[in-house]
Design an enzyme around this catalytic site. Sequence first.
Site, mmCIF file in Angstrom:
data_model
loop_
_atom_site.group_PDB
_atom_site.id
_atom_site.type_symbol
_atom_site.label_atom_id
_atom_site.label_comp_id
_atom_site.label_asym_id
_atom_site.label_seq_id
_atom_site.Cartn_x
_atom_site.Cartn_y
_atom_site.Cartn_z
ATOM 1 N N ASP A 39 4.545 -39.176 57.731
ATOM 2 C CA ASP A 39 5.938 -38.982 57.310
ATOM 3 C C ASP A 39 6.307 -37.594 56.764
ATOM 4 O O ASP A 39 5.565 -37.030 55.969
ATOM 5 C CB ASP A 39 6.284 -39.944 56.166
ATOM 6 C CG ASP A 39 5.808 -41.344 56.393
ATOM 7 O OD1 ASP A 39 5.309 -41.650 57.477
ATOM 8 O OD2 ASP A 39 5.938 -42.151 55.462
ATOM 9 N N TRP A 63 -5.627 -41.356 59.565
ATOM 10 C CA TRP A 63 -5.009 -41.548 58.250
ATOM 11 C C TRP A 63 -6.099 -41.732 57.200
ATOM 12 O O TRP A 63 -7.127 -42.362 57.464
ATOM 13 C CB TRP A 63 -4.104 -42.788 58.314
ATOM 14 C CG TRP A 63 -3.257 -42.972 57.105
ATOM 15 C CD1 TRP A 63 -2.044 -42.388 56.859
ATOM 16 C CD2 TRP A 63 -3.532 -43.811 55.976
ATOM 17 N NE1 TRP A 63 -1.565 -42.812 55.643
ATOM 18 C CE2 TRP A 63 -2.459 -43.680 55.083
ATOM 19 C CE3 TRP A 63 -4.589 -44.653 55.626
ATOM 20 C CZ2 TRP A 63 -2.390 -44.361 53.865
ATOM 21 C CZ3 TRP A 63 -4.532 -45.332 54.416
ATOM 22 C CH2 TRP A 63 -3.446 -45.189 53.552
ATOM 23 N N SER A 99 4.585 -41.355 50.397
ATOM 24 C CA SER A 99 5.815 -40.615 50.698
ATOM 25 C C SER A 99 6.777 -40.518 49.526
ATOM 26 O O SER A 99 6.801 -41.370 48.645
ATOM 27 C CB SER A 99 6.527 -41.262 51.881
ATOM 28 O OG SER A 99 5.848 -40.902 53.053
ATOM 29 N N ARG A 167 7.663 -48.490 47.522
ATOM 30 C CA ARG A 167 7.289 -47.097 47.827
ATOM 31 C C ARG A 167 8.411 -46.264 48.461
ATOM 32 O O ARG A 167 9.424 -46.767 48.882
ATOM 33 C CB ARG A 167 6.069 -47.082 48.753
ATOM 34 C CG ARG A 167 6.213 -47.833 50.060
ATOM 35 C CD ARG A 167 4.916 -47.730 50.871
ATOM 36 N NE ARG A 167 4.980 -48.478 52.102
ATOM 37 C CZ ARG A 167 4.632 -49.769 52.215
ATOM 38 N NH1 ARG A 167 4.218 -50.444 51.153
ATOM 39 N NH2 ARG A 167 4.729 -50.388 53.381
ATOM 40 N N ASP A 168 8.116 -44.970 48.524
ATOM 41 C CA ASP A 168 8.893 -43.968 49.257
ATOM 42 C C ASP A 168 10.237 -43.629 48.597
ATOM 43 O O ASP A 168 11.307 -43.781 49.205
ATOM 44 C CB ASP A 168 9.120 -44.413 50.721
ATOM 45 C CG ASP A 168 7.845 -44.877 51.391
ATOM 46 O OD1 ASP A 168 6.763 -44.425 50.969
ATOM 47 O OD2 ASP A 168 7.915 -45.699 52.336
HETATM 48 C C1 FRU Z 1 5.396 -44.916 56.442
HETATM 49 C C2 FRU Z 1 4.374 -45.092 55.343
HETATM 50 C C3 FRU Z 1 5.045 -45.050 53.998
HETATM 51 C C4 FRU Z 1 3.938 -44.621 53.087
HETATM 52 C C5 FRU Z 1 3.187 -43.664 53.957
HETATM 53 C C6 FRU Z 1 1.706 -43.648 53.704
HETATM 54 O O1 FRU Z 1 4.967 -44.296 57.582
HETATM 55 O O2 FRU Z 1 3.666 -46.292 55.542
HETATM 56 O O3 FRU Z 1 5.655 -46.263 53.636
HETATM 57 O O4 FRU Z 1 4.425 -44.030 51.930
HETATM 58 O O5 FRU Z 1 3.439 -44.021 55.290
HETATM 59 O O6 FRU Z 1 1.099 -42.596 54.367
#
Ligand code: FRU
Length: 496
Positions: A39, A63, A99, A167-168
């Site tokens: 992201d 990842w 994120s 999150r985010d």
């Molecule tokens: C979306 C996500 C977010 C998270 C991030 C982790 O692509 O799953 O919700 O913060 O990627 O890398």
Amino acid sequence: MTSEKLRQARDFEAKYMPFIPDAERPLFHVTGGIGWINDPNGFSCYKGEYHLFYQYHPYSTKWGPMHWGHVKTRNFIRWERLPVALAPDTEYDQNGCFSGSALELDDGRQLLMYTGVHRKRSDDGVLEEYQTQCVAIGDGADYEKYEGNPVLTGADLPEGSSVLDFRDPKIWREENGLFRAVVGNRTEDGSGAILLFESEDGLRWHFAAVIDRCRNEYGKMWECPDFFPLDGKQVLLTSPQEMLALGLEFHAGYGALCLIGDWDGEARKFTREKVQSLDYGIDFYAAQTLRAYDGRRIMIAWMQNWTNSNCQPYRARTFGQMTLPRELSIRDGRLVQNPVRELEAYHGHRAAYSDVLVTGETNLPGVSGRVLDMTVTVRPAGGMYHAFRLNVAKDGEHVTYIRYKPEMNVIRVDRSRCGIRYDVVHVREFQVRPRNGELKLRLVMDRQSLELFVNDGEQAATFIVYTPESADSISFQAEGGAVLVDVEKYDLDLEK
Ligand code: FRU
């Protein structure tokens, strides 16, 4: 203070990044320094420039514990790499700095708000994950995590909210100075919700309202929200996991949603009026926007999809890239997106044709390439035709095509023969709205990507194409009849 983990990541980049030749990267799309990215984060204005951070695992192309990588730009096309900004180096974010977003404070410092992830084993042996919201403050290159972190935890959530899926944060400031942030969450039935939080100083936060939610009809967990005014309306963007397919508008899996409505900021009430796909392609997720210095709303997204993110070219050293930043507007109640106008300054060699009669398959002199900005307008040449096909990234073995069938008003993009060796989804179909029988396709290609904008940005569709760069032929094809096409093609030249 630079932690050991952050120093390690910066040293790792410095040591190995120089081995990656420019030819392995797109020309003008953002990639990570090395390793994996997902992201876009913290896409924002800072001291006269535009900053962009990203989810980053430098140590492999998979990842892993998330860091924040960092770049900046003045024109959205040429980017400058900055040192890694955040590493998962505290107890509350030891499993990842997920994120988040950024803004400039009144005193000139830059505030980052992100999700800190930590896992803990419960007394009965289950590994539980906790997601909390955290803050870091810095000068545009180096950041200190706030000693009062985390600033929002499960204890701040309304009843029924998930502590695991929280999150985010996307942060902004109201005219009266109030800090606001929207955060993705999951409700009791497992589906998505977007929550609003408020703060007087950007450090002490509290829950304010539920902006919107679904009841499983638009996917499950809603990730990566953004919320902003646009042309008299209010737009909520989110990327849902586990969507169900619905007609040709939504496909199954990871989606990107755009909800358009009205927002009463004082009553904290969002009235949703329209829901549409944000992108009709395969590789688009986690979009984030900023308001540029000249007032434009600009969006960028991860040009990838989680489902196929394991399908990587052999021995790639970087994986993942961002879309081209796109200007947003609203037309006829729909979201419109077009490449940032700054791209036009990099238009190089031009080839243009009008009213070319196409029957069967034909090439046009000067129309080929893999780094280009091309607009093709198609209309019937007299009677009806069955289909028009635009073949790109083509040679004897490879082709990716965009096919339009006027009878159904459907576009099909098929990259099955682009050179990919994985059995994942390679085809997308979506409904378009021709104007007076005419369809306009703008295609931006940058080596291994293809971004399609239909009818002046009424729809966008984004694809990664793993085709060798030598496959650069483009052809125009009519099936079951004849068409007339206009073509305007520019090579893109970053040396300009
Ligand atoms: C979306 C996500 C977010 C998270 C991030 C982790 O692509 O799953 O919700 O913060 O990627 O890398």
